[in-house]
Design a protein around this motif. Structure first.
Motif, PDB file in Angstrom:
ATOM      1  N   UNK A   1       0.818  -1.214   0.000  1.00  0.00           N
ATOM      2  CA  UNK A   1       0.000   0.000   0.000  1.00  0.00           C
ATOM      3  C   UNK A   1       0.851   1.263   0.000  1.00  0.00           C
ATOM      4  N   UNK A   2       0.424   2.254  -0.793  1.00  0.00           N
ATOM      5  CA  UNK A   2       1.024   3.576  -0.791  1.00  0.00           C
ATOM      6  C   UNK A   2      -0.024   4.597  -1.230  1.00  0.00           C
ATOM      7  N   UNK A   3       0.356   5.865  -1.283  1.00  0.00           N
ATOM      8  CA  UNK A   3      -0.596   6.922  -1.626  1.00  0.00           C
ATOM      9  C   UNK A   3      -1.188   6.710  -3.019  1.00  0.00           C
ATOM     10  N   UNK A   4      -0.389   6.171  -3.935  1.00  0.00           N
ATOM     11  CA  UNK A   4      -0.849   6.025  -5.317  1.00  0.00           C
ATOM     12  C   UNK A   4      -1.891   4.930  -5.499  1.00  0.00           C
ATOM     13  N   UNK A   5      -1.900   3.899  -4.622  1.00  0.00           N
ATOM     14  CA  UNK A   5      -2.831   2.782  -4.835  1.00  0.00           C
ATOM     15  C   UNK A   5      -3.827   2.574  -3.705  1.00  0.00           C
ATOM     16  N   UNK A   6      -3.794   3.431  -2.681  1.00  0.00           N
ATOM     17  CA  UNK A   6      -4.674   3.201  -1.527  1.00  0.00           C
ATOM     18  C   UNK A   6      -6.148   3.302  -1.898  1.00  0.00           C
ATOM     19  N   UNK A   7      -6.499   4.257  -2.781  1.00  0.00           N
ATOM     20  CA  UNK A   7      -7.902   4.392  -3.181  1.00  0.00           C
ATOM     21  C   UNK A   7      -8.350   3.192  -3.999  1.00  0.00           C
ATOM     22  N   UNK A   8      -7.457   2.703  -4.869  1.00  0.00           N
ATOM     23  CA  UNK A   8      -7.760   1.531  -5.698  1.00  0.00           C
ATOM     24  C   UNK A   8      -8.032   0.296  -4.826  1.00  0.00           C
ATOM     25  N   UNK A   9      -7.354   0.208  -3.681  1.00  0.00           N
ATOM     26  CA  UNK A   9      -7.479  -0.965  -2.820  1.00  0.00           C
ATOM     27  C   UNK A   9      -8.480  -0.782  -1.680  1.00  0.00           C
ATOM     28  N   UNK A  10      -9.116   0.391  -1.619  1.00  0.00           N
ATOM     29  CA  UNK A  10      -9.993   0.671  -0.484  1.00  0.00           C
ATOM     30  C   UNK A  10     -11.187  -0.273  -0.412  1.00  0.00           C
ATOM     31  N   UNK A  11     -11.816  -0.575  -1.555  1.00  0.00           N
ATOM     32  CA  UNK A  11     -12.973  -1.479  -1.545  1.00  0.00           C
ATOM     33  C   UNK A  11     -12.613  -2.831  -0.935  1.00  0.00           C
ATOM     34  N   UNK A  12     -11.471  -3.387  -1.365  1.00  0.00           N
ATOM     35  CA  UNK A  12     -11.044  -4.676  -0.807  1.00  0.00           C
ATOM     36  C   UNK A  12     -10.714  -4.552   0.667  1.00  0.00           C
ATOM     37  N   UNK A  13     -10.120  -3.434   1.051  1.00  0.00           N
ATOM     38  CA  UNK A  13      -9.780  -3.234   2.462  1.00  0.00           C
ATOM     39  C   UNK A  13     -11.027  -3.237   3.335  1.00  0.00           C
ATOM     40  N   UNK A  14     -12.103  -2.609   2.849  1.00  0.00           N
ATOM     41  CA  UNK A  14     -13.366  -2.591   3.594  1.00  0.00           C
ATOM     42  C   UNK A  14     -14.007  -3.975   3.585  1.00  0.00           C
ATOM     43  N   UNK A  15     -13.968  -4.642   2.423  1.00  0.00           N
ATOM     44  CA  UNK A  15     -14.593  -5.956   2.285  1.00  0.00           C
ATOM     45  C   UNK A  15     -14.003  -6.960   3.269  1.00  0.00           C
ATOM     46  N   UNK A  16     -12.686  -6.866   3.488  1.00  0.00           N
ATOM     47  CA  UNK A  16     -12.014  -7.832   4.362  1.00  0.00           C
ATOM     48  C   UNK A  16     -11.575  -7.188   5.676  1.00  0.00           C
ATOM     49  N   UNK A  17     -12.314  -6.161   6.116  1.00  0.00           N
ATOM     50  CA  UNK A  17     -11.933  -5.429   7.325  1.00  0.00           C
ATOM     51  C   UNK A  17     -11.942  -6.320   8.561  1.00  0.00           C
ATOM     52  N   UNK A  18     -12.879  -7.252   8.644  1.00  0.00           N
ATOM     53  CA  UNK A  18     -12.927  -8.133   9.817  1.00  0.00           C
ATOM     54  C   UNK A  18     -11.755  -9.109   9.833  1.00  0.00           C
TER      55      UNK A  18
END
Length: 480
Positions: free
Chosen positions: A121-138
């Motif tokens: 993760x970095x500033x350039x790809x954090x938005x691209x990966x946000x959906x997956x981050x929320x999906x697997x937050x638990x």
């Protein structure tokens, strides 16, 4: 003396002692069959133990379908189960591997996935990966925490003005806490949320974002760097569409012109996408590379150029082209020529004759037709190649022929064999006898689709006319 774990490693991806198989992958990609051993799977995962040794129906009669996971991610899962290690994490497969780890209750694999993502993760790809981050937050809360921290970072102000912001999902947008000290200006945040709401309205209303809409307009797409060898001279290339919400816009049965620049001049070749038309953000092509030879001193300069592409390199596509497309439920949309009106025709029996990379014109139609799970139309494919090692997308074709055996018949023809002992199909050229045996008998509810080199197409059409097919029953895929 070898330890038990050493013996288990030798069984990874090996058919020896296998008593279970998994058919992994989506229809648009090559479905891969993974052999496995129930006892090893059950020892490592309580979920697999219940599946194989609990009071569930015996799953061993046929391969277990797992269509929602990439084969590469499932290979990572098996690698961990058999060896305690994963050596093939990539940005494209790590979230699906994490999903596998969570689904099959493998906490140590989950930790390996989390560590890899945090390093990615970095500033350039954090938005691209946000959906997956929320999906697997638990399952992996640290990933979501880092995504939000990066988005709130001073250096990430431009994210709120990015054209990509509106592609984040509703759950991801709700992850922002209004009490957070967001560094972006309030006007920028409000404008971004407005764009997001407008996009959500379009999705709700069924509006799509096609990349190609008219043959007159060229669209630039970028090579993602993702490619996979299908045969020794054919590779699947993945290209990024203008945004993560765009689809290819190419109807099933149609194709595009791809334009590249070689030595300052434009060169064009026609290709059929092999990815699902509904896939968002990318499009796949199977490209057969034709090097220079005695018959053609230049070979195919377009395919040679594509074969040399590096991640981020651009090509242009235009379209869609073609006089035929598959609608649904056996209905084809057919035009006699580019200027004529389209006619809707119900087809009950489909014959397909393909040679070499010509099979890529047939694959999307087969997928669309078979996934409808109807009794008709029925289809038969005769697919010709120089050798048995030149068969493109063989695993998927075999899988479809096995799973849909009542609706799809498959026959390979090759000029010569590399593995004669394993061959159960035909040897030789496409002939009148082969077509008579495998094509549906001519009538008003039949169409025969033909795609391949010009010599093969001309010969095949001549043979079909000699078998009492008429021109209206034969459709040749040809460039405009």
């Amino acid at each position: 003396m070898a330890k038990l774990g050493d013996h288990a490693k030798k069984l990874l991806f090996c058919g020896d002692m296998s008593d279970i198989q998994f058919a992994v992958g989506r229809d648009y990609d090559t479905v891969k069959i993974f052999p496995a051993q129930k006892v090893i799977m059950g020892l490592r995962s309580a979920v697999f133990h219940t599946m194989f040794y609990g009071n569930l129906p015996d799953p061993c009669a046929a391969p277990i379908d797992i269509p929602d996971i990439l084969p590469e991610a499932f290979a990572n899962l098996l690698s961990y189960i058999y060896t305690d290690a994963v050596t093939n994490f990539t940005p494209e497969n790590v979230f699906q591997t994490l999903m596998c780890a969570d689904k099959y209750d493998l906490p140590l694999l989950l930790a390996l996935c989390t560590d890899f993502i945090l390093g990615l993760l970095n500033v350039d790809n954090c938005l691209h990966n946000l959906d997956n981050a929320v999906l697997y937050a638990n399952a992996a809360p640290d990933v979501l925490v880092k995504c939000l921290c990066l988005i709130n970072d001073e250096s990430a102000k431009t994210l709120w003005q990015s054209d990509q912001f509106h592609v984040v999902g509703q759950a991801a947008l709700q992850a922002f806490d209004p009490r957070d000290a967001l560094t972006a200006a309030a006007d920028d945040i409000f404008s971004s949320v407005e764009k997001w709401v407008e996009f959500l309205r379009k999705v709700r209303d069924g509006i799509t974002f096609p990349t190609v809409t008219t043959p007159e307009a060229q669209v630039t797409i970028r090579f993602s760097g993702d490619k996979k060898a299908l045969t020794s001279d054919t590779t699947r290339f993945r290209f990024e569409l203008p945004s993560n919400v765009h689809v290819s816009g190419v109807p099933v049965g149609k194709f595009v012109k791809m334009t590249v620049t070689v030595d300052g001049r434009s060169e064009t070749q026609c290709y059929t996408p092999i990815s699902d038309p509904k896939d968002r953000g990318f499009v796949d092509f199977a490209i057969k590379v034709y090097p220079p030879n005695a018959a053609n001193p230049n070979g195919s300069v377009v395919s040679q150029c594509i074969n040399k592409l590096q991640k981020g390199d651009e090509v242009c596509i235009s379209g869609p082209y073609g006089l035929l497309s598959y609608d649904k439920n056996g209905i084809f949309v057919i035009k006699a020529n580019e200027k004529s009106a389209a006619e809707y025709k119900e087809i009950r029996r489909i014959g397909m004759v393909a040679a070499g990379s010509g099979v890529t014109a047939m694959i999307p139609i087969l997928r669309a037709m078979l996934k409808e799970n109807l009794e008709a139309p029925k289809c038969s494919l005769v697919y010709s190649n120089p050798t048995d090692q030149d068969i493109i997308m063989k695993s998927e074709l075999n899988y479809m022929a096995s799973k849909y055996r009542k609706r799809f018949k498959l026959w390979y023809l090759v000029d010569r064999l590399c593995n004669p002992s394993l061959w159960k199909y035909g040897v030789g050229q496409i002939s009148k006898d082969w077509l008579k045996d495998w094509m549906p008998k001519p009538d008003n509810e039949v169409v025969v689709l033909v795609c391949g080199p010009k010599e093969m197409v001309d010969n095949c059409k001549k043979l079909l006319l000699g078998l009492n097919y008429i021109n209206d029953m034969i459709h040749v895929f040809s460039a405009p």
